[in-house]
Design a protein around this motif. Structure first.
Motif, PDB file in Angstrom:
ATOM      1  N   ARG A 294       0.860  -1.174   0.000  1.00 27.26           N
ATOM      2  CA  ARG A 294       0.000   0.000   0.000  1.00 27.26           C
ATOM      3  C   ARG A 294       0.897   1.225   0.000  1.00 27.26           C
ATOM      4  O   ARG A 294       1.835   1.310   0.805  1.00 27.26           O
ATOM      5  CB  ARG A 294      -0.930   0.011   1.238  1.00 27.26           C
ATOM      6  N   ALA A 295       0.627   2.118  -0.935  1.00 23.97           N
ATOM      7  CA  ALA A 295       1.469   3.299  -1.114  1.00 23.97           C
ATOM      8  C   ALA A 295       1.529   4.111   0.188  1.00 23.97           C
ATOM      9  O   ALA A 295       0.542   4.143   0.925  1.00 23.97           O
ATOM     10  CB  ALA A 295       0.901   4.147  -2.247  1.00 23.97           C
ATOM     11  N   PRO A 296       2.635   4.781   0.500  1.00 24.51           N
ATOM     12  CA  PRO A 296       3.829   4.801  -0.342  1.00 24.51           C
ATOM     13  C   PRO A 296       4.848   3.708   0.003  1.00 24.51           C
ATOM     14  O   PRO A 296       5.665   3.381  -0.847  1.00 24.51           O
ATOM     15  CB  PRO A 296       4.433   6.177  -0.005  1.00 24.51           C
ATOM     16  N   ASP A 297       4.798   3.158   1.190  1.00 23.44           N
ATOM     17  CA  ASP A 297       5.920   2.307   1.608  1.00 23.44           C
ATOM     18  C   ASP A 297       5.507   1.190   2.570  1.00 23.44           C
ATOM     19  O   ASP A 297       6.289   0.784   3.427  1.00 23.44           O
ATOM     20  CB  ASP A 297       7.019   3.166   2.252  1.00 23.44           C
ATOM     21  N   VAL A 298       4.274   0.722   2.437  1.00 20.68           N
ATOM     22  CA  VAL A 298       3.756  -0.241   3.408  1.00 20.68           C
ATOM     23  C   VAL A 298       3.649  -1.652   2.836  1.00 20.68           C
ATOM     24  O   VAL A 298       3.108  -1.864   1.751  1.00 20.68           O
ATOM     25  CB  VAL A 298       2.371   0.201   3.938  1.00 20.68           C
ATOM     26  N   LEU A 299       4.221  -2.608   3.597  1.00 20.88           N
ATOM     27  CA  LEU A 299       4.016  -4.036   3.353  1.00 20.88           C
ATOM     28  C   LEU A 299       2.858  -4.449   4.253  1.00 20.88           C
ATOM     29  O   LEU A 299       2.935  -4.306   5.471  1.00 20.88           O
ATOM     30  CB  LEU A 299       5.265  -4.825   3.775  1.00 20.88           C
ATOM     31  N   ARG A 300       1.788  -4.952   3.658  1.00 26.98           N
ATOM     32  CA  ARG A 300       0.610  -5.259   4.460  1.00 26.98           C
ATOM     33  C   ARG A 300       0.355  -6.764   4.470  1.00 26.98           C
ATOM     34  O   ARG A 300       0.393  -7.405   3.420  1.00 26.98           O
ATOM     35  CB  ARG A 300      -0.592  -4.524   3.860  1.00 26.98           C
ATOM     36  N   PHE A 301       0.109  -7.293   5.655  1.00 30.72           N
ATOM     37  CA  PHE A 301      -0.116  -8.732   5.800  1.00 30.72           C
ATOM     38  C   PHE A 301      -1.398  -8.959   6.597  1.00 30.72           C
ATOM     39  O   PHE A 301      -1.509  -8.524   7.747  1.00 30.72           O
ATOM     40  CB  PHE A 301       1.045  -9.388   6.550  1.00 30.72           C
ATOM     41  N   GLY A 302      -2.349  -9.641   5.990  1.00 31.76           N
ATOM     42  CA  GLY A 302      -3.591  -9.943   6.690  1.00 31.76           C
ATOM     43  C   GLY A 302      -3.552 -11.366   7.243  1.00 31.76           C
ATOM     44  O   GLY A 302      -3.091 -12.281   6.552  1.00 31.76           O
ATOM     45  N   PHE A 303      -4.016 -11.537   8.458  1.00 34.16           N
ATOM     46  CA  PHE A 303      -4.044 -12.877   9.064  1.00 34.16           C
ATOM     47  C   PHE A 303      -5.491 -13.282   9.293  1.00 34.16           C
ATOM     48  O   PHE A 303      -6.188 -12.690  10.112  1.00 34.16           O
ATOM     49  CB  PHE A 303      -3.233 -12.883  10.360  1.00 34.16           C
ATOM     50  N   ALA A 304      -5.930 -14.270   8.548  1.00 36.04           N
ATOM     51  CA  ALA A 304      -7.319 -14.717   8.626  1.00 36.04           C
ATOM     52  C   ALA A 304      -7.355 -15.964   9.504  1.00 36.04           C
ATOM     53  O   ALA A 304      -6.851 -17.011   9.099  1.00 36.04           O
ATOM     54  CB  ALA A 304      -7.850 -15.014   7.240  1.00 36.04           C
ATOM     55  N   PRO A 305      -7.928 -15.846  10.678  1.00 42.94           N
ATOM     56  CA  PRO A 305      -7.907 -16.975  11.628  1.00 42.94           C
ATOM     57  C   PRO A 305      -8.518 -18.257  11.063  1.00 42.94           C
ATOM     58  O   PRO A 305      -8.132 -19.347  11.486  1.00 42.94           O
ATOM     59  CB  PRO A 305      -8.723 -16.444  12.807  1.00 42.94           C
ATOM     60  N   LEU A 306      -9.422 -18.148  10.107  1.00 42.74           N
ATOM     61  CA  LEU A 306     -10.076 -19.361   9.593  1.00 42.74           C
ATOM     62  C   LEU A 306      -9.112 -20.268   8.848  1.00 42.74           C
ATOM     63  O   LEU A 306      -9.320 -21.478   8.792  1.00 42.74           O
ATOM     64  CB  LEU A 306     -11.218 -19.012   8.645  1.00 42.74           C
ATOM     65  N   TYR A 307      -8.099 -19.709   8.203  1.00 42.66           N
ATOM     66  CA  TYR A 307      -7.223 -20.573   7.405  1.00 42.66           C
ATOM     67  C   TYR A 307      -5.733 -20.304   7.594  1.00 42.66           C
ATOM     68  O   TYR A 307      -4.920 -21.111   7.184  1.00 42.66           O
ATOM     69  CB  TYR A 307      -7.585 -20.518   5.911  1.00 42.66           C
ATOM     70  N   ASN A 308      -5.351 -19.161   8.179  1.00 46.97           N
ATOM     71  CA  ASN A 308      -3.921 -18.956   8.446  1.00 46.97           C
ATOM     72  C   ASN A 308      -3.533 -19.611   9.763  1.00 46.97           C
ATOM     73  O   ASN A 308      -4.334 -19.663  10.695  1.00 46.97           O
ATOM     74  CB  ASN A 308      -3.583 -17.462   8.493  1.00 46.97           C
ATOM     75  N   ASP A 309      -2.288 -20.109   9.811  1.00 48.03           N
ATOM     76  CA  ASP A 309      -1.835 -20.751  11.046  1.00 48.03           C
ATOM     77  C   ASP A 309      -0.390 -20.338  11.342  1.00 48.03           C
ATOM     78  O   ASP A 309       0.204 -19.537  10.609  1.00 48.03           O
ATOM     79  CB  ASP A 309      -1.990 -22.271  10.953  1.00 48.03           C
ATOM     80  N   LEU A 310       0.179 -20.906  12.399  1.00 44.94           N
ATOM     81  CA  LEU A 310       1.530 -20.488  12.810  1.00 44.94           C
ATOM     82  C   LEU A 310       2.592 -20.907  11.799  1.00 44.94           C
ATOM     83  O   LEU A 310       3.654 -20.281  11.724  1.00 44.94           O
ATOM     84  CB  LEU A 310       1.847 -21.003  14.224  1.00 44.94           C
TER      85      LEU A 310
END
Lengths: 395, 395
Positions: free
Chosen positions: A348-364
């Motif tokens: 996301r402009a200008p300098d952001v690395l964005r990471f979404g964590f969805a509890p339904l399918y993301n894990d450790l």
């Protein structure tokens, strides 16, 4: 206890991909594909026009709305589906404005998703209202006695910062204003409680954490105290009290039904309906706890191993949603390298690395792989090396 | 010459049914089912967020719009898809109003589809305009020098009466007003020529004669002379000049793109895109000729054999679309009996039997069966005999 291993299995997740962009588009629940195929073959094909009654298409916007209601702290009969989030913002905002005659100020913040601000600008210009936009941290102080509507997105799409919905709604009410909440990054991500927060209107999309598919329909909620008083500007036949009487004059349906506008998108609602099956048995407290586990582990891992990035989300998990942003001067190129290596977040402009964590399918395991990959990309300085992508794509 | 036997084969038509309700919901093109299944399996599943670029989802509203443009006498780059017809009516009407500052009268007729009138009422109330509704035959005389916008549906949903789009648009222009046309019952049914008629705005749905599926997305067309001047009230991010710059202020895209609002409904657009394949090679003159053949044969057959019904559509085919209405005091019950006997039309209050003839898949056998069945139902007086339905359903 919610069985998150089981919810993960309900999705089709492409081989070799760690998907941390479900806050933009959720992956496909296998049931969505199957249900749509069945709807095409058994309903549209065979029932034709009779499907509106026989297959329940006509009541689908309410029935699916009831399934979402549970995930946002709303009651049955209070949520209806349709259109897009931008349209639903327009409806909620225009209805809220009309409930505060004599007042004309809409307050929002610069962390709101731009489309919400565009919608508010268009509405304000048309009806002679005024949109004030302040930084997110100044919202509370900007709630003044002339305020008509406070319009906020609960979780900031870039930073993940979560507004205190209950506190800000209470402040708005003290000022005699109403509160409209956009739940785009909240529904299915955090433990939303509209009733507990005493909000007035809420809207949201269903293609992010609710996994309804690209461009899936939006939802709108009206607090029961306003449901029969709200006067939407967008008056369509499906929100009429008797759509099939074909009266020449509009007479709004009672309750949330008046927020329907045109003919509902049946195929898309069918995909969404199937996607919501995954939520059966998922507790919101469990969801929230798992979200915090995942995001905390990610922040700790990245901060331990990647000195070149800066946290762009609140450190306190109570003050954020289910996504984490990090800043890096070459964020765009770094994200390209991550994606090439199979870790999909977004830039996301200008300098952001964005990471979404969805509890339904993301894990450790996803967290660990994301941290490892980010550390490797940054350590080796390979984010701007075209060859890296080729190599990474096959590892 | 268009091969209408081939276009008919492109549809799934249920066994034993003569379907004359495609003016309400078109039947399923087989390709629509297959294409959606493929989109789910190959695009959403595997590409995830990358589908917006890789699979062309982002440009789909324009690409599909171009395919519809040919069917309504519009040029490439002039049509865009999205939302529902009611929303598109709101956009076209509000944009047209703004192009006539200082004027505030919207003129429509009582044959317009009620949702269009509801939308106009909602808009008029919000922005201080005035909606005047006159009988269809009085429209021309009611075009006065204070008129801002003439808003009509070309083909009447009950009677099939077709307005003279070119003549009424010319009259509106002489009065200094703009013309907004709803093509719900025209697109795919008759030889629409927006450019030839010099219309200003047009909108339509795609679930009738275009067979896009229940609740398929709508389209909107703006004449090129207005495309960069039109200022929609519904300002969404997809209509922004640079949606992914995430500016806080709205700046409309150039041309028809500004009529986009929110995230496009990809699954539904995919079904529609496949449904439009059937139109490849279909000439509009052939379409119109076949429509007239079918409706003329139906009128002649019914009038020869069913003395108890009265024609409720213009007798001159030049003055109607592709549907025929007959009045009967027991129309509702008669239609139930017809449906039970496998001839599916529909009932419109208070006393109209409505039959749509879709040139792509209806043929003279359908006409013959419909006439025979209606004659039998009326002759035997069995429309209110419950047992008839049981018997009829198995013959």
């Amino acid at each position: 206890m919610t069985d998150f291993a089981a919810t993960r299995r309900a999705f089709h997740l492409p081989q070799g991909i760690t998907y941390l962009d479900g806050n933009s588009l959720g992956p496909m629940p296998v049931a969505a594909r199957d249900r749509v195929a069945r709807m095409m073959a058994d309903e549209w094909s065979e029932m034709l026009i009779a499907g509106w009654n026989k297959a329940g298409w006509y009541v689908q916007p309410r029935r699916v709305g009831d399934r979402i209601a549970r995930l946002i702290g709303a009651g049955p009969g209070q949520v209806v589906m349709g259109d897009t989030l931008s349209i639903k913002v327009f409806q909620a905002l225009s209805a809220a404005l009309r409930l505060r005659p004599g007042r004309r100020v809409i307050l929002s913040d610069s962390g709101n998703f731009p489309s919400d601000l565009y919608v508010a600008q268009g509405l304000a210009q048309a009806v002679g209202a005024e949109l004030r936009v302040v930084p997110p941290e100044d919202v509370e102080a900007a709630i003044a006695p002339d305020l008509a509507v406070l319009m906020l997105t609960e979780v900031d799409y870039r930073t993940g910062r979560r507004h205190d919905m209950a506190a800000l709604t209470a402040r708005a009410h003290q000022a005699g204003a109403l509160a409209v909440w956009d739940l785009a990054h909240s529904a299915g991500a955090v433990d939303v409680d509209l009733t507990g927060a005493d909000a007035d209107f809420a809207v949201g999309c269903t293609y992010k954490y609710l996994n309804g598919g690209p461009g899936a329909p939006a939802f709108i909620w009206t607090h029961p105290r306003h449901a029969d008083a709200a006067q939407p500007i967008l008056q369509g036949w499906m929100g009429h009290d008797a759509p099939f009487a074909f009266d020449l004059d509009y007479r709004p349906a009672s309750g949330i039904e008046r927020m329907r506008v045109g003919t509902p998108p049946v195929i898309a609602l069918t995909a969404l309906d199937a996607a919501l099956d995954v939520w059966e048995g998922v507790g919101l407290a469990d969801l929230r706890a798992r979200s915090i586990d995942l995001t905390q582990a990610f922040v700790a891992g990245v901060e331990a191993r990647c000195p070149d990035v800066t946290l762009n989300s609140p450190r306190d998990p109570a003050r954020r949603g289910s996504q984490i942003g990090f800043r890096h001067p070459q964020a765009y190129a770094v994200m390209q390298a991550l994606i090439a290596a199979g870790v999909v977040g977004d830039f996301r402009a200008p300098d952001v690395l964005r990471f979404g964590f969805a509890p339904l399918y993301n894990d450790l395991d996803d967290v660990e792989r994301a941290v490892d990959t980010l550390a490797r990309v940054l350590r080796d300085g390979i984010w701007d090396d075209e060859k890296f992508r080729q190599k990474a794509a096959v590892t």
